[in-house]
Scaffold this active site. Structure first.
Site, short mmCIF file in Angstrom:
data_model
loop_
_atom_site.label_atom_id
_atom_site.label_comp_id
_atom_site.label_asym_id
_atom_site.label_seq_id
_atom_site.Cartn_x
_atom_site.Cartn_y
_atom_site.Cartn_z
N HIS A 42 0.86 -1.21 0.00
CA HIS A 42 0.00 0.00 0.00
C HIS A 42 0.89 1.25 0.00
CE1 HIS A 42 -4.01 1.86 1.29
NE2 HIS A 42 -3.16 2.88 1.25
N HIS A 69 -9.74 1.56 -0.36
CA HIS A 69 -9.61 2.19 0.96
C HIS A 69 -10.97 2.12 1.66
CE1 HIS A 69 -5.93 3.74 -0.72
NE2 HIS A 69 -5.64 4.44 0.37
N HIS A 103 1.18 4.97 -2.29
CA HIS A 103 0.73 5.85 -3.38
C HIS A 103 1.96 6.48 -4.03
CE1 HIS A 103 -3.52 5.83 -1.92
NE2 HIS A 103 -2.91 5.56 -0.76
N GLU A 160 -11.00 3.50 7.31
CA GLU A 160 -9.95 4.38 7.87
C GLU A 160 -10.70 5.56 8.53
OE1 GLU A 160 -7.73 6.44 4.87
OE2 GLU A 160 -6.14 7.09 6.23
N ASP A 187 1.90 3.94 3.07
CA ASP A 187 0.88 4.84 2.51
C ASP A 187 1.52 5.97 1.69
OD1 ASP A 187 -1.81 5.24 2.09
OD2 ASP A 187 -2.24 6.12 4.04
N ASP A 188 1.97 7.01 2.37
CA ASP A 188 2.59 8.19 1.73
C ASP A 188 3.78 8.59 2.61
OD1 ASP A 188 0.18 8.97 -0.24
OD2 ASP A 188 -0.65 8.53 1.73
N1 HPA Z 1 -5.48 7.85 1.54
C1 HPA Z 1 -6.45 8.00 0.64
N2 HPA Z 1 -6.25 8.49 -0.55
C2 HPA Z 1 -5.04 8.84 -0.89
C3 HPA Z 1 -3.99 8.71 -0.01
C4 HPA Z 1 -4.22 8.19 1.26
O1 HPA Z 1 -3.31 8.05 2.07
N3 HPA Z 1 -2.87 9.12 -0.65
C5 HPA Z 1 -3.26 9.49 -1.86
N4 HPA Z 1 -4.56 9.32 -2.03
ZN ZN Z 2 -3.66 4.91 1.05
#
Ligand code: HPA
Ligand code: ZN
Length: 345
Positions: A30, A210, A32, A213, A291-292
């Protein structure tokens, strides 16, 4: 096997164990792509192209955001500097260098045609070629394997998602292996995107979205029922409904858990309050991702270290997590076997 917490161990021995854990081979499911862009990369690309990036950075150079909606706006503003396939080739290389430095041997990256040519199929093909070129190059030079999961963006709406799903379906194969959805979970419902997920499934793509969350367990239920996904991005708030947790266990759904992301964005106040260990103890297949990473001041080795310190997970526990991740990867079986071999599993 976890280590007996009562077993005496010296501080030096423990710190050595942590270093070994940081260095373990890892699988990330996971991530992005644009969200993994180092801030310096975005800043210098903005400068080269004379694109203003007002409000994107803090004075110390890190990405600036207050909360999740603001994070999404900063993400999209930062992404606005990426305008050509060559930009994405360079981005992919930069991201893979960072992942490889963290011990990642296999990564699945979320890529949105919306940002790569505006959802137009021929443009998307050019961006995809550039990313694959970087992926092949990093495979040879860094020994990391990358696969792509095309994602639609929930707050761009179901019509744009259909264009995205068409891009995914037309390029499905040995490199584009999945379809998913990111974006603002508080907008619309999973079901609004069923058409797109059906199209992707019919093209042979594996599915993730997703869910759970920002919204609670009902959203995870919707994802499983309405989109028929195999994996769930985050999914952690399933813990609020034990019946749902039991169902996830029984059906073998896999959660792409991103603990550092959840803590930075305030889903949980700290890692000790995060449900990853409770979910795992109840038998849910949990995996670990970032994630990021630069947005959330994390990296795969940091996630491992923080989980080890907080929940006393040992190397054997992380090996089990990595194996679960490899088994849940959307790649073909030959690639999976090679990844499992790299894990020593
Ligand atoms: N969550 C949801 N959408 C997203 C994310 C994230 O962390 N990063 C880029 N789009
Ligand atoms: Zn994500």
């Amino acid at each position: 096997m976890t280590r007996d917490p009562n077993e005496p161990i010296s501080r030096d021995e423990y710190e050595y164990e942590i270093e070994l854990i940081r260095a373990l081979p890892k699988v990330e499911l996971h991530l992005h792509l644009e969200g993994a862009a180092p801030p310096g990369f975005i800043r210098s690309m903005g400068k080269q192209k004379s694109i203003r990036l007002d409000g994107v950075f803090n004075p110390d150079g890190s990405y600036a955001f207050r909360d999740f909606p603001h994070f999404l706006r900063t993400y999209e503003a930062a992404t606005s500097v990426l305008k050509t396939p060559e930009d994405y080739r360079r981005l992919t290389l930069a991201v893979l260098e960072e992942s490889a430095a963290n011990g990642v041997v296999y990564s699945e990256c979320f890529i949105s045609p919306d940002f790569c040519g505006g959802g137009e199929l021929n443009a998307w093909r050019e961006y995809l070629d550039a990313m694959r070129e970087a992926s092949d190059e990093a495979g040879k030079s860094l020994g990391i394997t990358l696969r792509g999961v095309v994602t639609c963006v929930r707050h761009f709406g179901p019509d744009q998602a259909k264009r995205t799903a068409l891009c995914a379906a037309e390029t499905a194969g040995d490199w584009i292996v999945g379809f998913g959805m990111g974006g603002d979970e508080n907008r619309g419902s999973q079901k609004d995107f069923a058409y797109s997920f059906d199209m992707a499934r019919e093209a042979g793509l594996a599915l993730t979205t997703h869910a759970g969350e920002w919204r609670g367990p009902r959203e995870v239920e919707d994802a499983v029922r309405d989109l028929r996904v195999q994996r769930i991005g985050h999914g952690v708030r399933a813990i609020e409904d034990f019946r749902l947790v039991d169902n996830l266990v029984e059906k073998g759904f896999v959660l792409e858990v991103c603990p550092g992301s959840n803590v930075t964005l305030g889903v949980y106040p700290n890692l000790a309050a995060h449900p990853i260990e409770k979910l795992r103890e109840r038998g849910v297949k949990v995996t670990v991702s970032t994630d990021d990473p630069p947005f959330f001041h994390t990296a795969m080795a940091d996630e491992y270290e923080n989980l080890a310190r907080t929940f006393r997970w040992d190397a054997a526990r992380f090996a089990e997590i990595a194996r679960t991740s490899a088994e849940a990867a959307f790649c073909d079986e030959t690639t999976r076997a090679a990844v499992l071999k790299r894990l020593g599993a």
